[in-house]
Scaffold this active site. Structure first.
Site, mmCIF file in Angstrom:
data_model
loop_
_atom_site.group_PDB
_atom_site.id
_atom_site.type_symbol
_atom_site.label_atom_id
_atom_site.label_comp_id
_atom_site.label_asym_id
_atom_site.label_seq_id
_atom_site.Cartn_x
_atom_site.Cartn_y
_atom_site.Cartn_z
ATOM 1 N N GLY A 68 34.898 48.811 25.826
ATOM 2 C CA GLY A 68 33.495 48.517 26.121
ATOM 3 C C GLY A 68 32.586 48.793 24.939
ATOM 4 O O GLY A 68 31.669 48.022 24.642
ATOM 5 N N CYS A 69 32.843 49.886 24.248
ATOM 6 C CA CYS A 69 32.008 50.252 23.102
ATOM 7 C C CYS A 69 32.199 49.276 21.948
ATOM 8 O O CYS A 69 31.247 48.956 21.235
ATOM 9 C CB CYS A 69 32.312 51.685 22.676
ATOM 10 S SG CYS A 69 31.932 52.877 23.982
#
Length: 177
Positions: A68-69
């Site tokens: 996600g990051c």
């Protein structure tokens, strides 16, 4: 059966830490953004005052080089020219150290600062810290700060995929006013 009790206890304690880390007095639109003084992946120190007169997308993220990051950082990377054209700077913040940020930045060709909040003080001031005792990490929150240093928009539990495009749309709307 004993293991089940232990697991439930751990989950309960974790929930309590999470709950109390998220129920602090919230930041409000229009208030001055909390100050920060943090070092980036290149060893350069950045403060909120450095961005006076510019829009700033200050995004907090949990951990370098996680799915996600990475998606969020790469979206900001890919949209960086549009953000720059709108007079905005982008800064990412996590509790990872500068070495981790340097590797992450190099691996994904990120052309904006990633600040190391290793003391977790900045994430806490922005109510973007999850504190599970010995484990601490930043929440995925983003703050759009106006050229006067005030919070113009908040994206709490921001979408990794849409965060950058939401900021672009909001910048266009705010600048048209």
């Amino acid at each position: 059966m004993e293991w089940l009790a232990i697991i439930l206890s751990i989950i309960t304690v974790g929930f309590m830490f999470w709950f109390f880390s998220t129920t602090k007095k919230a930041l409000k639109l229009g208030q001055p953004a909390p100050e920060f003084n943090l070092t980036d992946q290149s060893g350069k120190t950045h403060t909120l005052a450095d961005f006076q007169g510019k829009w700033l997308a200050l995004y907090f993220y949990p951990k370098d080089d996680t799915p996600g990051c990475t998606k969020q950082a790469c979206s900001f990377r890919d949209d960086l020219q549009q953000l720059t054209d709108l007079g905005a700077k982008v800064i990412g913040v996590s509790v990872d150290d500068t070495n981790s940020h340097a590797e992450f930045s190099k691996k994904f060709h990120l052309q904006f600062p990633l600040l190391a909040d290793t003391t977790t003080e900045t994430a806490a001031r922005y109510h973007s810290l999850i504190n599970l005792g010995i484990i601490k990490f930043a929440k995925r929150n983003t703050f759009l700060i106006n050229p006067h240093g005030k919070i113009a928009r908040m994206y709490l539990s921001a979408s990794a995929a849409r965060n950058s495009s939401e900021i672009i749309a909001d910048l266009k709307q705010l600048q048209a006013m």
